[in-house]
Design an enzyme around this catalytic site. Structure first.
Site, PDB file in Angstrom:
ATOM      1  N   ARG A   1       0.910  -1.240  -0.041  1.00  0.00           N
ATOM      2  CA  ARG A   1       0.009  -0.037   0.085  1.00  0.00           C
ATOM      3  C   ARG A   1       0.869   1.237  -0.156  1.00  0.00           C
ATOM      4  O   ARG A   1       0.625   2.471  -0.753  1.00  0.00           O
ATOM      5  CB  ARG A   1      -1.085  -0.016   1.238  1.00  0.00           C
TER       6      ARG A   1
ATOM      7  N   ASP B   1     -15.994  -3.948  -3.639  1.00  0.00           N
ATOM      8  CA  ASP B   1     -16.133  -5.176  -2.836  1.00  0.00           C
ATOM      9  C   ASP B   1     -17.412  -5.751  -2.728  1.00  0.00           C
ATOM     10  O   ASP B   1     -18.549  -5.051  -2.727  1.00  0.00           O
ATOM     11  CB  ASP B   1     -15.517  -4.571  -1.478  1.00  0.00           C
TER      12      ASP B   1
ATOM     13  N   ASP C   1      -6.712  -7.003  -5.579  1.00  0.00           N
ATOM     14  CA  ASP C   1      -6.068  -7.891  -4.574  1.00  0.00           C
ATOM     15  C   ASP C   1      -7.278  -8.812  -4.131  1.00  0.00           C
ATOM     16  O   ASP C   1      -7.908  -8.799  -3.022  1.00  0.00           O
ATOM     17  CB  ASP C   1      -6.026  -6.999  -3.605  1.00  0.00           C
TER      18      ASP C   1
ATOM     19  N   CYS D   1      -3.087 -14.381  -3.651  1.00  0.00           N
ATOM     20  CA  CYS D   1      -2.510 -15.021  -2.378  1.00  0.00           C
ATOM     21  C   CYS D   1      -2.905 -16.473  -2.332  1.00  0.00           C
ATOM     22  O   CYS D   1      -3.146 -16.985  -1.285  1.00  0.00           O
ATOM     23  CB  CYS D   1      -3.218 -14.227  -1.108  1.00  0.00           C
TER      24      CYS D   1
HETATM   25  N1  SAH Z   1      -7.006  -4.881  -0.563  1.00  0.00           N
HETATM   26  C1  SAH Z   1      -7.660  -5.165   0.706  1.00  0.00           C
HETATM   27  C2  SAH Z   1      -7.853  -6.693   1.062  1.00  0.00           C
HETATM   28  C3  SAH Z   1      -8.506  -7.317  -0.123  1.00  0.00           C
HETATM   29  S1  SAH Z   1      -9.071  -9.102   0.511  1.00  0.00           S
HETATM   30  C4  SAH Z   1      -6.735  -4.476   2.032  1.00  0.00           C
HETATM   31  O1  SAH Z   1      -5.631  -4.037   1.528  1.00  0.00           O
HETATM   32  O2  SAH Z   1      -7.303  -4.374   3.094  1.00  0.00           O
HETATM   33  C5  SAH Z   1     -10.196  -9.497  -0.620  1.00  0.00           C
HETATM   34  C6  SAH Z   1     -11.692  -8.950  -0.600  1.00  0.00           C
HETATM   35  O3  SAH Z   1     -12.382  -9.160  -1.733  1.00  0.00           O
HETATM   36  C7  SAH Z   1     -12.415  -9.034   0.669  1.00  0.00           C
HETATM   37  O4  SAH Z   1     -12.945  -7.569   1.043  1.00  0.00           O
HETATM   38  C8  SAH Z   1     -13.714  -9.883   0.082  1.00  0.00           C
HETATM   39  O5  SAH Z   1     -15.095  -9.077   0.713  1.00  0.00           O
HETATM   40  C9  SAH Z   1     -13.696  -9.347  -1.238  1.00  0.00           C
HETATM   41  N2  SAH Z   1     -14.552 -10.261  -2.296  1.00  0.00           N
HETATM   42  C10 SAH Z   1     -14.367 -11.762  -2.359  1.00  0.00           C
HETATM   43  N3  SAH Z   1     -14.988 -12.136  -3.385  1.00  0.00           N
HETATM   44  C11 SAH Z   1     -15.432 -10.898  -4.257  1.00  0.00           C
HETATM   45  C12 SAH Z   1     -16.022 -10.778  -5.405  1.00  0.00           C
HETATM   46  N4  SAH Z   1     -16.291 -11.782  -6.276  1.00  0.00           N
HETATM   47  N5  SAH Z   1     -16.280  -9.535  -5.822  1.00  0.00           N
HETATM   48  C13 SAH Z   1     -15.769  -8.307  -4.993  1.00  0.00           C
HETATM   49  N6  SAH Z   1     -15.137  -8.572  -4.031  1.00  0.00           N
HETATM   50  C14 SAH Z   1     -14.955  -9.959  -3.538  1.00  0.00           C
END
Ligand code: SAH
Length: 394
Positions: free
Chosen positions: A212, A250, A298, A338
């Site tokens: 970040r 999200d 992510d 990940c």
């Molecule tokens: N970048 C963030 C972490 C992301 S974790 C940070 O730095 O804090 C992955 C995220 O993807 C989660 O919040 C989850 O709710 C969301 N997610 C999971 N499947 C998804 C989908 N199909 N569409 C949109 N969001 C999704």
């Protein structure tokens, strides 16, 4: 010393252990001498009778032993105290003045298989993923109280990994004052409020902290799309770097609500901000081509198991194809996987197939991995999971 159960390996199967790997798979075991219940300590021997080490046993797990030591020693308070202090002191000096939230102990990476401890200021979150560590919660809590004087220690042992160990989910207060609903932390000057009780993981994606900060370096004047934003941590740093406009996607309504609060908390709510709740796959398809300068992807791990690999690859291919379509010429894509089962090579290849189909030229500017508090041991490469690329799309 007490009489511990003995795990006798099949011929030759001690080799990876002698080289330093901490896991004994059930297929490598010839026999177990003595009664074993999940979580017991046990000694490991080669077929020829050579002592290999002592670890936690779990006959219900594919990983039957997780080695803790190569010496004949007592795994008591002193042993765990030394390991924990060694892990934490290193991080304390590293993160001083940068953040008050980091992983203090990272399982196998810190030679403490099955134990994760995250610090959110004076609130510590403990996570046990093995039967052996599960039994030691009381002892670990005592060590943490004595050495780090936390206000609260909370348990978030609800990782899916526990099922494979035959353990139930376990969550609740281990020590100290009941927490406020949200715990405020600071990360490179940005403020976040973490939901330790109900948030994802132990509340926050600590493992993306340095990525970040990295993003912040090139967001000045840019229009940003933060796919899979969770509570907006990438976006907040992007905004502090001078981003002009931000769109967050999200699937979690709650995460987006917190993201909005984070913009207020960081006094960035004057910026044009669009929060889109939905499935990123669909949302991305519906956005207008060539409309963003920077995209961050992510997503959660698409391949948690080997059997999910093909579907996962299809997923990565699709979101990258969309990202390439949505980026303006000279745009940047910061993208992560990940998934444990997708290595650097494979991740790069799948992005390459998207680039081919998109008809865009793509340059690789940087590789970005996990931060130092999520370190892994070279003897346990399975501890590496986070792979990221910064790409320039012409
Ligand atoms: N970048 C963030 C972490 C992301 S974790 C940070 O730095 O804090 C992955 C995220 O993807 C989660 O919040 C989850 O709710 C969301 N997610 C999971 N499947 C998804 C989908 N199909 N569409 C949109 N969001 C999704």
């Amino acid at each position: 010393m007490r009489n511990l159960p003995k795990v006798i390996l099949k011929r030759g199967r001690e080799k990876p252990l002698l080289r330093g790997h901490p896991w004994v798979f059930s297929g490598a075991v010839e026999k177990i001498e003595g009664e074993v219940t999940p979580g017991d300590e046990g000694e490991v021997y080669s077929k020829e009778g050579e002592f290999i080490g002592i670890g936690h046993l779990n006959p219900h797990s594919q990983i039957l032993v997780r080695l803790l030591t190569r010496k004949k020693e007592v795994l008591g308070e002193d042993f765990f105290k030394e390991r924990i202090l060694k892990a934490v002191h290193f991080r304390e000096s590293w993160f001083k003045g940068k953040t008050n939230a980091y992983r203090m102990v990272n399982g196998e990476g810190d030679f403490l298989p099955g134990l994760m401890i995250d610090r959110y200021g004076d609130l510590l979150v403990l996570q046990c993923t093995t039967a052996g560590m599960d039994r030691l919660k009381g002892l670990i809590t005592k060590i943490l109280i004595e050495h780090f004087s936390p206000r609260t220690i909370y348990e978030r042992s609800d990782a899916p990994l526990r099922k494979e160990e035959g353990l139930k989910e376990s969550q609740g207060l281990l020590f100290g004052k009941e927490m406020n609903e949200l715990q405020e932390i600071e990360e490179y000057g940005s403020r976040f409020r973490v939901d330790v009780r109900g948030g994802q993981k132990t509340g926050f994606y600590l493992d993306q902290r340095e990525n970040r900060l990295f993003l912040r370096e090139f967001t000045k004047g840019k229009k940003i799309l933060d796919g899979f934003s969770y509570t907006g941590a990438f976006s907040i740093h992007a905004a502090r770097g001078g981003a002009r406009e931000l769109t967050l996607i999200d699937s979690s309504e709650d995460a987006l609500k917190r993201a909005k609060e984070h913009f207020e908390l960081n006094e960035l709510n004057h910026l044009p901000l669009q929060l889109i709740k939905g499935d990123a796959f669909e949302v991305l398809r519906g956005l207008e081509s060539s409309s963003y300068d920077i995209i961050v992807l992510d997503p959660p791990p698409f391949a948690k198991r080997k059997g999910e690999l093909l579907g996962a690859l299809r997923g990565y291919k699709e979101i990258h194809l969309q990202a390439f379509r949505l980026l303006r010429p000279d745009g940047l894509l910061l993208t992560f996987s990940c998934s444990h089962h997708i290595g650097w090579d494979l991740f790069q290849k799948v992005i390459f197939t998207s680039a081919c189909d998109s008809g865009r030229e793509v340059q690789l500017l940087a590789r970005r991995g996990q931060p130092i508090d999520h370190l892994f041991s070279l003897f346990h490469p399975e501890g590496e999971y986070l792979k990221g690329f910064l790409l320039r799309v012409l």
